[in-house]
Design an enzyme around this catalytic site. Sequence first.
Site, PDB file in Angstrom:
ATOM      1  N   HIS A 108       0.771  -1.193   0.199  1.00  0.00           N
ATOM      2  CA  HIS A 108      -0.018  -0.078   0.167  1.00  0.00           C
ATOM      3  C   HIS A 108       0.915   1.338  -0.203  1.00  0.00           C
ATOM      4  O   HIS A 108       0.347   2.286  -0.109  1.00  0.00           O
ATOM      5  CB  HIS A 108      -0.975   0.147   1.203  1.00  0.00           C
ATOM      6  CG  HIS A 108      -2.094  -0.942   1.073  1.00  0.00           C
ATOM      7  ND1 HIS A 108      -3.123  -0.853   1.553  1.00  0.00           N
ATOM      8  CD2 HIS A 108      -2.401  -1.832   0.018  1.00  0.00           C
ATOM      9  CE1 HIS A 108      -4.217  -1.704   1.092  1.00  0.00           C
ATOM     10  NE2 HIS A 108      -3.474  -2.441   0.068  1.00  0.00           N
ATOM     11  N   SER A 141      -0.858  -0.675  -5.834  1.00  0.00           N
ATOM     12  CA  SER A 141      -0.863  -1.850  -6.678  1.00  0.00           C
ATOM     13  C   SER A 141      -0.235  -1.489  -8.083  1.00  0.00           C
ATOM     14  O   SER A 141      -0.353  -0.591  -8.549  1.00  0.00           O
ATOM     15  CB  SER A 141      -2.180  -2.351  -6.683  1.00  0.00           C
ATOM     16  OG  SER A 141      -2.929  -2.789  -5.648  1.00  0.00           O
ATOM     17  N   LYS A 199     -15.126  -6.892  -7.604  1.00  0.00           N
ATOM     18  CA  LYS A 199     -14.518  -7.692  -8.643  1.00  0.00           C
ATOM     19  C   LYS A 199     -13.996  -9.024  -7.771  1.00  0.00           C
ATOM     20  O   LYS A 199     -13.903  -9.996  -8.419  1.00  0.00           O
ATOM     21  CB  LYS A 199     -13.491  -6.922  -9.381  1.00  0.00           C
ATOM     22  CG  LYS A 199     -12.765  -7.511 -10.585  1.00  0.00           C
ATOM     23  CD  LYS A 199     -12.091  -6.698 -11.358  1.00  0.00           C
ATOM     24  CE  LYS A 199     -11.607  -7.347 -12.697  1.00  0.00           C
ATOM     25  NZ  LYS A 199     -11.275  -6.465 -13.688  1.00  0.00           N
ATOM     26  N   ASP A 200     -13.423  -8.608  -6.868  1.00  0.00           N
ATOM     27  CA  ASP A 200     -12.903  -9.771  -6.032  1.00  0.00           C
ATOM     28  C   ASP A 200     -13.714 -10.681  -5.312  1.00  0.00           C
ATOM     29  O   ASP A 200     -13.570 -11.941  -5.316  1.00  0.00           O
ATOM     30  CB  ASP A 200     -12.115  -8.964  -4.803  1.00  0.00           C
ATOM     31  CG  ASP A 200     -10.458  -8.569  -5.198  1.00  0.00           C
ATOM     32  OD1 ASP A 200     -10.082  -8.920  -6.189  1.00  0.00           O
ATOM     33  OD2 ASP A 200     -10.084  -7.678  -4.462  1.00  0.00           O
ATOM     34  N   GLU A 206       3.076 -34.006  -2.071  1.00  0.00           N
ATOM     35  CA  GLU A 206       1.882 -33.544  -2.725  1.00  0.00           C
ATOM     36  C   GLU A 206       2.196 -32.485  -4.012  1.00  0.00           C
ATOM     37  O   GLU A 206       3.294 -32.268  -4.282  1.00  0.00           O
ATOM     38  CB  GLU A 206       1.200 -32.455  -1.825  1.00  0.00           C
ATOM     39  CG  GLU A 206       0.712 -33.045  -0.538  1.00  0.00           C
ATOM     40  CD  GLU A 206      -0.674 -33.822  -0.757  1.00  0.00           C
ATOM     41  OE1 GLU A 206      -0.704 -34.805  -1.307  1.00  0.00           O
ATOM     42  OE2 GLU A 206      -1.762 -33.263  -0.570  1.00  0.00           O
TER      43      GLU A 206
END
Lengths: 193, 432
Positions: free
Chosen positions: B219, B223, B247-248, B291
């Site tokens: 921040h 971004s 959007k998220d 895995e």
Amino acid sequence: MASIDTAVPPGEDPAPYHEEVADPRRRDFINIAAVAFAGVGAGVVVLPLVNQMNPSADVLAQATTEIDLSKIAAGQAIKTSFRKQPLFVRNLTPAEIAAADAVPLSELRDPQSLEERTKGKKNWLITMGVCTHLGCVPLGAGEGENKGPFGGYFCPCHGSAYDTAARIRKGPAPTNLVVPDYAFSSDTTVTVG
Amino acid sequence: MSFPWAKQYQPQNSLMKWVDERLPVPRLVYNAVGAGYPVPRNLNYFWNFGVLAGAALGIQIITGIVLAMHYAANGAIAFDSVEHIMRDVNAGWLLRYAHANGASMFFIVVYLHIFRGLYYGSYKAPREMVWLLGVVIFLLMMATAFMGYVLPWGQMSFWGAQVITGFFSAIPGVGETIRVWLLGGYAPDDAALNRFFSLHYLLPFVIAGVIILHIWALHIPGSNNPTGVEVKGEQDTVPFHPYYTAKDGFGLGIFLIVFAVLLFFYPNYLGHPDNYIPANPLSTPAHIVPEWYFWPFYAILRAFTVDFILPAKLWGVLAMFGSILLLFFLPWLDSSPVRSNNYRPKARIAFWVLVADVLILGYCGGSAADPVYVILSQICGAYYFAHFLIILPMISRSERPTPLPNSITEAVLAKHGGTSPAHTALTPAASS
């Protein structure tokens, strides 16, 4: 002042940018519907998280206990366990039965007759050994333990005294010792739970 | 810190004003994920994956805390306690499958998040610290996932613990001592199981702490965006809320659908059947693999088959750790001032070759150690290091990038068929 979302990019059809004049706006409807849907979903997700703390299947499977009564003489009591809690099984003497029957129900904090607290055989008093005050194990079932002023059970934690029908007579406990569900599977065996 | 045009928090009523003056948590939230955080207006769906990774961590912590209420970290009963969760605990099957598959979902979104950063140059100045903290989170995730996989105490759990702690025995001289110290014994047993459980419970909260630093560091410059061009004015940004919360939120819905399909229809697809066999210290499974999310690194580990100055075993371990530690140096290995690969024709090709390379490494890591796959692992492992140490630095120096847009807004408008100098950063006053 034109903000970013109302500004029409050059060369584009302005119509979509000015359509939202109805009340409620289409956008408001979608917003409320989406948030409500997510809220219901989140609520449903909480259910298994809460339910997992309930007794699991193996704990519920411990729910019955068989007791052999043939070895308990009149005046004796045994401590056994039911659902990992102490269970008192007591063979009352005729004198103890008479003492319990002599008490008028109006004198009791939690009125119940000995008849109601046993299943057909008045001498077999089967109760949980958990004081209804705060869960201590009352004395009185073991050999030589203090049976309290009423000859039944006596809780040493806060002085609750129970009579020969395991009814509360004195002290802070609110109700009689709990009688669990049980049935005589024969004359000398009982299935609790 | 934020852009000067960021909206300031205005308490809506006297109660919130009272709270704000004493403990400005609402203000903090408002400035972090509310209308007070201006975000480039052109972020695409690849920018969803940070939030999705956070959501995945949340799911892991919640389901994990609940599972810990039923799990017993003792070699004699650990396996049975997991079966107890599956069969007896109310909704236990759901919680355990959610936790096991949640780990895979966490890695899927984190890998997409990392490759997003690689493609769009999000690791470059001024965001190096964001990237470095991200690599730290990735390392912590790997440690947490490994220790979590040991807890069910099945065959894969046991032999995974044996193999992974065996890495440390490659250290010359003190290796075996370190391995025994890590395990608290000569082979994985109660001591190892208990400490792994303790650390498996601790590390997610450490990850959450580093995520706070990661977001804090993010921040400060704000971004990155698909053009890689810095924000130049208010017209280049929109407030995080409602634009990117929406959007998220949409992306989170898709994420949860995929998660639900995996969880309810293919809960064991990503697991290994061998892990439903109780741990047996006297018998190694025929085909032992980690895995899926460790496969590329496992391939690099196995690629070293010949002693060269150092023993092959040590080379393998060094290369495997090196392949991740290398990422710490990426911001300085790639010296190109252009961030986004959209404007770097050569770096873009190299990026997609790297993606293919890592996928092939993953495939090799998941396969049995046949000679074909070992050779393929050697080629792809060598390319992996060459990409970061040779190819990318050389491209950075030689490549001619395509012209960058003057601003984010100009790039957005160009996409919509028009450009307006009045809306670009060159004349910021004209936009308002």
